[in-house]
Design an enzyme around this catalytic site. Structure first.
Site, PDB file in Angstrom:
ATOM      1  N   TRP A 359       0.805  -1.208   0.000  1.00 33.25           N
ATOM      2  CA  TRP A 359       0.000   0.000   0.000  1.00 33.25           C
ATOM      3  C   TRP A 359       0.848   1.274   0.000  1.00 33.25           C
ATOM      4  O   TRP A 359       0.378   2.339  -0.418  1.00 33.25           O
ATOM      5  CB  TRP A 359      -0.926   0.028   1.225  1.00 33.25           C
ATOM      6  N   ASP A 360       2.109   1.176   0.427  1.00 33.23           N
ATOM      7  CA  ASP A 360       2.920   2.387   0.487  1.00 33.23           C
ATOM      8  C   ASP A 360       3.264   2.909  -0.909  1.00 33.23           C
ATOM      9  O   ASP A 360       3.629   4.077  -1.053  1.00 33.23           O
ATOM     10  CB  ASP A 360       4.197   2.166   1.306  1.00 33.23           C
ATOM     11  N   GLU A 485       2.556  -1.710  12.576  1.00 33.24           N
ATOM     12  CA  GLU A 485       2.513  -3.169  12.653  1.00 33.24           C
ATOM     13  C   GLU A 485       2.931  -3.699  14.019  1.00 33.24           C
ATOM     14  O   GLU A 485       2.977  -4.916  14.217  1.00 33.24           O
ATOM     15  CB  GLU A 485       3.397  -3.759  11.554  1.00 33.24           C
ATOM     16  N   LYS A 588       5.905   1.265  15.634  1.00 35.84           N
ATOM     17  CA  LYS A 588       6.895   0.964  14.603  1.00 35.84           C
ATOM     18  C   LYS A 588       7.033   2.114  13.612  1.00 35.84           C
ATOM     19  O   LYS A 588       8.141   2.496  13.225  1.00 35.84           O
ATOM     20  CB  LYS A 588       6.497  -0.314  13.863  1.00 35.84           C
ATOM     21  N   GLN A 589       5.912   2.668  13.182  1.00 41.99           N
ATOM     22  CA  GLN A 589       5.917   3.702  12.150  1.00 41.99           C
ATOM     23  C   GLN A 589       4.687   4.579  12.333  1.00 41.99           C
ATOM     24  O   GLN A 589       3.732   4.209  13.009  1.00 41.99           O
ATOM     25  CB  GLN A 589       5.895   3.063  10.764  1.00 41.99           C
TER      26      GLN A 589
END
Length: 775
Positions: A359-360, A485, A588-589
């Protein structure tokens, strides 16, 4: 492995002393691609190397996915990109001794990627064991104008004595199987030798190979030919899985041997090998027509046109200047000639993530292409729309309505074996839909031109089947995983809920704008009304006590992560079990922070500041996706210097090998995100409105920024200095833009808007110990 040492220059990336320690990352950094074919930046004589590979977008093999325990709806097959026949090897023997930089220390050994010429140049100067000094110069290109063509120019000079030289030019079936983590022998059986050789032919100066993947049945043909100057003999032989042309010459002092190697590639899922061979041979003939100089001239002309509408400049940071141009070059080349295939997370620069797209690409790569190279963006969107049937099929398996797009894939089918990070990551569907609506906003193109209306409708239907209305009328999405995630399978992830809201509203607007097309898709007025009602009722968690948004329901009540005690334990997932960190406050992000960017209208300035401060202290950036998003939101929260530091991390992720895994391939979303960090972050660009909007900032580390955008067919130059922001029309009709709330008409004379009055800057938020921006 370490990052290679690279000189800083505005229009090139030069490795002045090629080092074995940095070979892996350098092979990715110096990779060349056009979106159809890509070649790793290996040495001409191949060895030493970390991962040799030539890749074609879409060419892959499948393998069994193995589960210790069965379960309904699991993906049954994995997919992996496979290296196709490689035509880069040119092995050299001088007076009986092979050129091997591990055995013979060169006097000079350098490589340069020319960002304006689109070529990779190499120069090696060494003394052979026989005593003669030789100099080898090579130049590679992957054509940006003829998608199937690659070329190599090879020139060898005997400097100070005689030399008997043999050049062995090869076309060989890929030797490097994809790395898939599995002990199942069936996986090795599928991937260790993925091709069946169908036929091979030779001519005096080249030949062809045709192969077919054993499971997916994809036919690949490769052709090569050589134009040689100064050779005594040229001959070609074929083996079981290779074609080899050998060039032999006796050089006196000062003599040169030159050859041009032209390669052609073709592939198909259903055409015959004969048809594919004919296409590859025709590609080589086209590449040779006009000679090597024509290929170079066409490459330069294509890149001149690109840079004229896409160049970026920053004054005050030469390293960032180089990185931004390099990043744009690689993002453009990853998609310039792609056709009926996705762009993977690594492009065609390596086999990392097995060549899968995520998806990125829609989230970070496509918006950049829409704004600087819209034709390339259209090809990627057409591919994604072509996977709608696979997405509908997957939704049917899960007993959902509409369509659910794959989290990771090559051909559109879900291939992840870990459902909490894939099937549960339903935000992917809104991310995909967003790429279509943003492209329509930027270009003014009708949604139906690329299949966008179908995508919006089917994803809206998905959200209606996933959402749940509680007794008080609130609309929830339960059991999902957001972009972070490290926090999986949660209720009411804020990013997911807000993106669902946008998806529903955009789908409703799309149907209202084209009622006849909506009727063809089976959309009723009642359905559109239900979409709008659900969007209005979306539940957004709020922690009244802390004054911040929990990333998901109850996130702010999870146990805090002991960052100081675990400062040497990164990435977290390689040191701790998911059962531990899934319910800890370690990110994580960017997740909630990504919502602050993509769903900015849902947050007040005060909420942005508070949320950013809270999540900066808990985000460890174990994903390269994070820095760009944090840069944009830091700029919005009036932290331009911190935004610049995150921008640098995103931009330099590969040139400095920040994540330590560049050898596996470039981080395309991060390097695309670097441009977004500049334009949408420091530039305050908004592409989701009827008019282009800007809100520029200038950090203390930069004296000037300048970039280009293509908006509704107009090419604009945006330049910001301490004196203000100047917008100049370079091409097309003059649009209306909004700068810091002021509406201006942009023409060729240009218009300047002063920077906002400087306000006292708030105190910068802090990061977990040891996780500050890495630049």
């Amino acid at each position: 492995m370490t990052a290679p040492h690279l000189d800083v220059a505005p229009w090139s990336v030069r490795e002045p002393h090629v080092s074995a320690a940095g070979l892996g990352a350098a092979e990715a950094i110096f990779a060349l691609s056009n979106g159809y074919v890509g070649i790793r930046g290996t040495l001409d004589e191949v060895e030493p190397c970390v991962e040799r590979g030539t890749y074609l977008a879409g060419v892959h093999e499948t393998h069994p996915l193995v589960y210790p325990e069965g379960g309904y709806g699991h993906s049954e097959e994995g997919q992996a990109i496979v290296a196709v026949p490689d035509g880069t090897p040119l092995r050299l023997v001088v007076d009986g001794a092979a050129l091997d930089v591990r055995e013979t220390e060169p006097e000079v050994h350098e490589r340069t990627l020319d960002l304006r010429g689109g070529t990779l140049d190499r120069r090696v100067r060494w003394r052979a064991p026989s005593g003669t000094t030789l100099e080898l110069r090579t130049r590679r290109l992957v054509s940006l104008t003829e998608r199937s063509v690659c070329g190599i120019r090879y020139e060898l000079r005997a400097v100070d004595g005689p030399a008997h030289v043999v050049v062995r030019s090869e076309l060989t079936v890929g030797e490097t199987p994809p790395e898939v983590e599995s002990d199942d022998p069936r996986v090795a059986e599928a991937l260790d030798n993925p091709f069946t050789v169908l036929e091979s032919h030779r001519s005096r100066t080249g030949g062809t190979l045709a192969v077919r993947t054993r499971r997916t049945g994809i036919t690949v043909a490769t052709s090569m030919e050589h134009d040689v100057e100064g050779a005594a003999t040229v001959e070609t032989e074929t083996g079981e899985d290779q074609v080899v042309t050998t060039v032999t010459a006796a050089l006196a002092a000062g003599d040169r041997l030159g050859l041009t190697k032209t390669l052609g590639y073709a592939w198909s899922r259903d055409a015959t090998e004969g048809s594919m061979v004919d296409r590859a041979v025709a590609a080589v003939r086209s590449g040779r027509d006009g000679g090597w100089e024509r290929l170079l001239a066409d490459q330069r002309e294509a890149l001149d046109a690109f840079w004229d509408r896409a160049d970026v400049e920053v004054d005050g940071d030469p390293e960032l200047q180089q990185a931004l141009r390099y990043d744009l070059f690689q993002v453009y080349c990853a998609a310039a000639q792609t056709s009926d295939a996705p762009v993977g997370a690594k492009g065609l620069t390596g086999a990392g993530y097995n060549g899968h797209t995520f998806w990125d690409v829609e989230g970070f790569v496509l918006p950049v292409l829409s704004l600087v190279a819209p034709a390339a963006a259209e090809r990627l969107l057409r591919w994604r729309a072509s996977t709608l049937d696979a997405a509908r099929e997957r939704a049917g398996v899960l007993e959902w309505e509409g369509a659910t797009f794959a989290w990771r894939t090559i051909d559109g089918h879900e291939v992840s074996a870990y459902w909490p990070a894939s099937t549960a990551a339903v935000h992917v569907n809104a991310d995909v839909a967003r790429a279509f609506w943003l492209h329509a906003d930027v270009t003014g193109q009708d949604l139906d031109a690329l299949g966008g209306r179908d995508v919006l409708v089917e994803t809206a239907r998905l959200w209606m089947s996933l959402g749940h209305e509680d007794v008080d009328g609130g609309w929830h999405v339960f059991g999902v995983t957001g972009p972070d995630e490290y926090t999986g399978v949660v209720d009411d992830n804020v990013f997911t809920n807000l993106m669902a809201r946008r998806n529903l509203l955009r789908a409703a607007d799309a149907c209202d704008a084209a009622p006849e097309r909506a009727r063809q898709l089976g959309v009723t007025d009642e359905e559109v009304t239900a979409w709008r009602r659900a969007a209005d009722a979306v539940h957004v968690p709020w922690d009244e006590h802390r004054g911040v948004h929990p990333a998901n329901e109850s996130f702010t009540t999870y146990r805090e992560w002991r960052f100081a005690d675990k400062r040497d334990s990164y990435p977290v997932e390689e040191h701790q079990h998911y059962a531990k960190f899934y319910r800890r406050q370690v990110v994580k992000q960017a997740d909630l922070v990504l919502a602050l960017w993509w769903c900015r209208d849902d947050f007040t300035d005060e909420e942005v500041a508070a949320d950013l401060e809270y999540y900066e202290a808990r985000t460890v950036r174990d994903s390269s996706l994070s820095a760009a998003a944090q840069a944009v939101v830091c700029a919005r929260a009036q932290h331009p210097d911190l935004a610049l530091r995150y921008l640098r991390e995103a931009a330099l992720v590969d040139l400095r090998d920040v994540q330590g895994d560049t050898a596996e391939g470039l981080h395309l979303a991060s390097i695309a995100g670097a441009w977004l960090a500049l334009a949408a972050g420091l530039g305050g660009l908004r592409e989701d409105r009827e008019q282009l909007e800007l809100a520029p900032l200038l950090p203390t580390g930069l004296r000037r920024t300048r970039y280009h955008v293509t908006w509704r067919g107009a090419v604009l130059r945006v330049e910001t200095t301490a004196d203000g922001t100047a917008l100049t029309l370079r091409d097309g009709p003059g649009p209306v833009a909004v700068v810091d709330g002021r509406q201006v008409v942009v023409d060729r004379e240009g218009v300047r808007v002063p920077l906002r009055a400087a306000a006292p800057l708030p105190e910068e938020p802090t990061q977990p110990v040891g996780r500050e921006p890495r630049t």
